[in-house]
Write a protein that holds these residues in place. Structure first.
Motif, PDB file in Angstrom:
ATOM      1  N   SER A 257       0.786  -1.118   0.132  1.00  0.00           N
ATOM      2  CA  SER A 257      -0.143  -0.036   0.049  1.00  0.00           C
ATOM      3  C   SER A 257       0.847   1.346   0.129  1.00  0.00           C
ATOM      4  N   ALA A 258       0.601   2.175  -0.805  1.00  0.00           N
ATOM      5  CA  ALA A 258       1.352   3.517  -0.830  1.00  0.00           C
ATOM      6  C   ALA A 258       0.547   4.581  -0.787  1.00  0.00           C
ATOM      7  N   ARG A 259       0.865   5.546  -0.155  1.00  0.00           N
ATOM      8  CA  ARG A 259       0.206   6.839   0.150  1.00  0.00           C
ATOM      9  C   ARG A 259       1.211   7.928  -0.185  1.00  0.00           C
ATOM     10  N   LEU A 260       0.888   8.761  -1.130  1.00  0.00           N
ATOM     11  CA  LEU A 260       1.483   9.820  -1.518  1.00  0.00           C
ATOM     12  C   LEU A 260       0.786  11.296  -0.969  1.00  0.00           C
ATOM     13  N   VAL A 261       1.404  12.081  -0.218  1.00  0.00           N
ATOM     14  CA  VAL A 261       0.857  13.334   0.333  1.00  0.00           C
ATOM     15  C   VAL A 261       1.541  14.552  -0.103  1.00  0.00           C
ATOM     16  N   VAL A 262       0.859  15.475  -0.497  1.00  0.00           N
ATOM     17  CA  VAL A 262       1.422  16.928  -0.678  1.00  0.00           C
ATOM     18  C   VAL A 262       0.714  17.768   0.213  1.00  0.00           C
TER      19      VAL A 262
ATOM     20  N   PHE B 152      -6.801   5.976  -6.039  1.00  0.00           N
ATOM     21  CA  PHE B 152      -7.481   6.873  -5.457  1.00  0.00           C
ATOM     22  C   PHE B 152      -7.049   8.200  -5.365  1.00  0.00           C
ATOM     23  N   THR B 153      -7.642   9.419  -5.491  1.00  0.00           N
ATOM     24  CA  THR B 153      -7.144  10.840  -5.150  1.00  0.00           C
ATOM     25  C   THR B 153      -8.113  11.527  -4.424  1.00  0.00           C
ATOM     26  N   ALA B 154      -7.709  12.313  -3.567  1.00  0.00           N
ATOM     27  CA  ALA B 154      -8.476  13.319  -2.662  1.00  0.00           C
ATOM     28  C   ALA B 154      -7.976  14.602  -2.349  1.00  0.00           C
ATOM     29  N   ALA B 155      -8.753  15.493  -1.906  1.00  0.00           N
ATOM     30  CA  ALA B 155      -8.033  16.594  -1.206  1.00  0.00           C
ATOM     31  C   ALA B 155      -8.589  16.679   0.248  1.00  0.00           C
ATOM     32  N   THR B 156      -7.654  17.157   1.118  1.00  0.00           N
ATOM     33  CA  THR B 156      -8.218  17.375   2.603  1.00  0.00           C
ATOM     34  C   THR B 156      -7.921  18.856   2.981  1.00  0.00           C
ATOM     35  N   ASP B 157      -8.237  19.227   4.196  1.00  0.00           N
ATOM     36  CA  ASP B 157      -7.830  20.480   4.554  1.00  0.00           C
ATOM     37  C   ASP B 157      -6.634  20.895   4.361  1.00  0.00           C
ATOM     38  N   ASP B 158      -5.657  19.957   4.556  1.00  0.00           N
ATOM     39  CA  ASP B 158      -4.029  19.826   4.786  1.00  0.00           C
ATOM     40  C   ASP B 158      -3.571  19.550   3.423  1.00  0.00           C
ATOM     41  N   ALA B 159      -3.914  18.709   2.722  1.00  0.00           N
ATOM     42  CA  ALA B 159      -3.258  17.857   1.739  1.00  0.00           C
ATOM     43  C   ALA B 159      -4.139  17.529   0.505  1.00  0.00           C
ATOM     44  N   LEU B 160      -3.143  17.260  -0.788  1.00  0.00           N
ATOM     45  CA  LEU B 160      -3.743  16.679  -1.682  1.00  0.00           C
ATOM     46  C   LEU B 160      -3.061  15.065  -1.732  1.00  0.00           C
ATOM     47  N   VAL B 161      -3.622  14.052  -1.876  1.00  0.00           N
ATOM     48  CA  VAL B 161      -3.550  12.725  -1.514  1.00  0.00           C
ATOM     49  C   VAL B 161      -3.672  11.714  -2.607  1.00  0.00           C
ATOM     50  N   ALA B 162      -2.877  10.799  -2.980  1.00  0.00           N
ATOM     51  CA  ALA B 162      -3.051   9.894  -4.171  1.00  0.00           C
ATOM     52  C   ALA B 162      -2.538   8.520  -3.554  1.00  0.00           C
ATOM     53  N   GLY B 163      -2.893   7.440  -4.001  1.00  0.00           N
ATOM     54  CA  GLY B 163      -2.757   6.214  -3.429  1.00  0.00           C
ATOM     55  C   GLY B 163      -3.203   5.032  -4.000  1.00  0.00           C
ATOM     56  N   SER B 164      -2.769   3.917  -3.586  1.00  0.00           N
ATOM     57  CA  SER B 164      -3.308   2.520  -4.106  1.00  0.00           C
ATOM     58  C   SER B 164      -2.837   1.406  -3.246  1.00  0.00           C
ATOM     59  N   THR B 165      -3.511   0.274  -3.275  1.00  0.00           N
ATOM     60  CA  THR B 165      -2.873  -0.927  -2.746  1.00  0.00           C
ATOM     61  C   THR B 165      -2.946  -1.914  -3.795  1.00  0.00           C
ATOM     62  N   VAL B 166      -1.702  -2.473  -4.026  1.00  0.00           N
ATOM     63  CA  VAL B 166      -1.632  -3.578  -5.130  1.00  0.00           C
ATOM     64  C   VAL B 166      -0.920  -4.687  -4.682  1.00  0.00           C
ATOM     65  N   LEU B 167      -0.744  -5.915  -5.462  1.00  0.00           N
ATOM     66  CA  LEU B 167      -0.208  -7.026  -5.106  1.00  0.00           C
ATOM     67  C   LEU B 167       1.244  -6.828  -5.110  1.00  0.00           C
TER      68      LEU B 167
ATOM     69  N   ILE C 155       5.134   3.973   1.944  1.00  0.00           N
ATOM     70  CA  ILE C 155       4.944   2.432   1.415  1.00  0.00           C
ATOM     71  C   ILE C 155       5.051   1.669   2.478  1.00  0.00           C
ATOM     72  N   VAL C 156       4.017   0.812   2.702  1.00  0.00           N
ATOM     73  CA  VAL C 156       3.672  -0.141   3.666  1.00  0.00           C
ATOM     74  C   VAL C 156       3.392  -1.710   3.004  1.00  0.00           C
ATOM     75  N   GLY C 157       4.066  -2.545   3.520  1.00  0.00           N
ATOM     76  CA  GLY C 157       3.725  -3.902   2.798  1.00  0.00           C
ATOM     77  C   GLY C 157       4.634  -4.853   2.646  1.00  0.00           C
ATOM     78  N   ASP C 158       4.584  -5.869   1.902  1.00  0.00           N
ATOM     79  CA  ASP C 158       5.659  -6.962   1.358  1.00  0.00           C
ATOM     80  C   ASP C 158       6.552  -6.272   0.629  1.00  0.00           C
TER      81      ASP C 158
END
Length: 448
Positions: free
Chosen positions: A44-49, A95-110, A206-209
């Motif tokens: 799983s990876a999450r990119l935060v700006v 997935f992409t999203a906006a929050t109060d403090d960040a722009l976020v993109a990420g996914s979970t893959v094999l 990045i979290v995972g195997d």
């Protein structure tokens, strides 16, 4: 009863996440945090700006949401459908999203596609393309979502509450209005993408195997070449305001509504504040758990609502502490009276030994449960970074639980749960509920 509520009274230390995070900073400023977890063959990876809605111009509230949505519409090397297809081929979905403090993109893959995940996320933020068809789709979907939201009393309450709580501060902005949606152009998207999406403002979790050395090499080979020439941006907006007396009430009129949605609260603290953990525990005792005072009062004793909800949010600056409850029109005033009573009681009386023990156990358990999945752990680490904290801060809350005493809970309740300076929003039939609400504060007719 929630799983966390049913946990036995174990030592908080027994609930620690014990997460080992390997960190690295690229020459261009990108922060990289990696957590190897071999149990399941997923990554799983999450990119935060940093930035989010706090960087939206005052005349374009919610623009960050449109920019986040537009990032899914393709890159300079892949069309939108190709981008979605490549994520699906890796076993995930972008997935992409906006929050109060960040722009976020990420996914979970094999796990076998971990390198592809890193490469794809780099492309999303470093080489976005905004094709005409994609912009039209973003406009259309955003307009549909807005139309749906406008019929949702919970959304109307949340929007009005944020505006009442934060006034002109960026935290008072929510989703884009129709004017902002219709004005969306290629030029604005390109300008804001270049301004906001820069390596010096970015974290990749990045979290995972994964093999730590191997994934670092992949990140260096992709994100290491990312550069941006936009002028530097401030890390945060101006400090969020603190509410002052008197209590203010805004009514959002929904003629014919048989229920009133009440939202009550104050500005709380940031995660860096010494009061952050005591306030979180006080909120649990007040109303954030099934066994809380507010639930016992409104649901079990009075029967005014099925499930009131309470939350204390940590934002980069000062997040909201809020109560929301949907009640019948005829008990609107009575329900608000009980909410204000329980808020006041938190600051005027000490909690019991049983309440304190139960809340400590519940919060420690909820903390551990919330970090069980790779996606949740990545999100939690990203939240720490946005608050300016290091990865080893993850367990600080659990460790602090045992030292939070009754006087501390009473002190933070007096300041942050004070009903005398609360902001109150009521969404319902104004003709039926206005007189019931008038005794509890000043009716503010300047809001929506």
């Amino acid at each position: 009863m929630s799983l966390a509520d049913s946990l036995p009274a174990l030592s908080p230390v027994a609930r620690r996440a014990n997460v080992e995070v390997v960190t690295h900073r690229l020459a261009n400023g990108v922060e990289v945090w990696i957590v190897p977890r071999r149990e399941i063959p997923l990554v799983s990876a999450r990119l935060v700006v940093r930035g989010g809605r706090t960087l939206d111009p005052a005349h374009e509230p919610g623009f960050a949401d449109l920019l986040a949505a537009a990032l899914k519409e393709g890159t300079l090397h892949r069309t939108g459908p190709e981008l979605a297809g490549d994520f699906q081929a890796a076993g995930g979905e972008l997935f992409t999203a906006a929050t109060d403090d960040a722009l976020v993109a990420g996914s979970t893959v094999l796990a076998a596609h971990g390198d592809a995940l890193v490469s794809l996320l780099h492309e999303v933020v470093a080489a976005p393309a905004f094709p005409d068809a994609g912009i039209a789709r973003v406009r259309s979907l955003a307009a549909e979502e807005l139309e749906t939201d406008e019929s949702d009393p919970a959304f109307l309450a949340s929007r009005a509450f944020r505006q009442a709580l934060y006034d002109e501060h960026p935290y008072g902005r929510t989703r884009p209005g129709l004017e902002v949606i219709e004005a969306l152009t290629l030029e604005r998207l390109r300008l804001e993408a270049a301004r906001r999406l820069t390596p010096d403002r970015t974290l990749l979790v990045i979290v995972g195997d994964v093999d730590t050395g191997g994934v670092f090499r992949t990140v260096e080979a992709t994100f290491g070449a990312w550069s941006a020439e936009a002028e530097p941006l401030a890390s945060h907006a101006a400090p969020a305001p603190e509410n002052t007396p008197p209590a203010l009430i805004r009514i959002v009129d929904r003629p014919g509504s048989v229920q009133t949605v009440l939202m009550v609260g104050n500005v709380g603290v940031s995660r860096l504040d010494a009061d952050a953990f005591p306030l979180e525990l006080a909120t649990t005792i007040y109303g954030a758990s099934f066994s809380s005072r507010l639930v016992a009062n409104l649901r079990e004793d009075k029967g005014y609502t099925y499930s009131p909800r309470v939350s204390s949010r940590w934002l980069a600056l000062r997040g909201p502490v809020q109560t929301i409850a949907a009640v019948r029109n005829e008990v609107t005033g009575a329900a608000l009276a009980e909410i204000l009573y329980e808020l006041s009681r938190m600051g005027s009386t000490e909690v019991t030994d049983e309440e304190l023990l139960r809340a400590r156990s519940r919060d420690a358990g909820a903390h551990a449960i919330a970090l069980e999945s790779a996606e949740a752990l990545a999100a939690a680490l990203a939240s720490l970074w946005l608050s300016g904290l290091a990865p080893d801060s993850l367990d600080r809350y659990v460790d602090a639980l045992a030292s939070i005493d009754k006087p501390a809970l009473r002190r933070v309740a007096r300041r942050y749960l004070s009903p005398g300076r609360a902001r109150i929003v009521a969404v319902g039939d104004a003709a039926l509920i206005r007189a019931e609400l008038a005794p509890f504060g000043v009716i503010d007719d300047t809001g929506p």
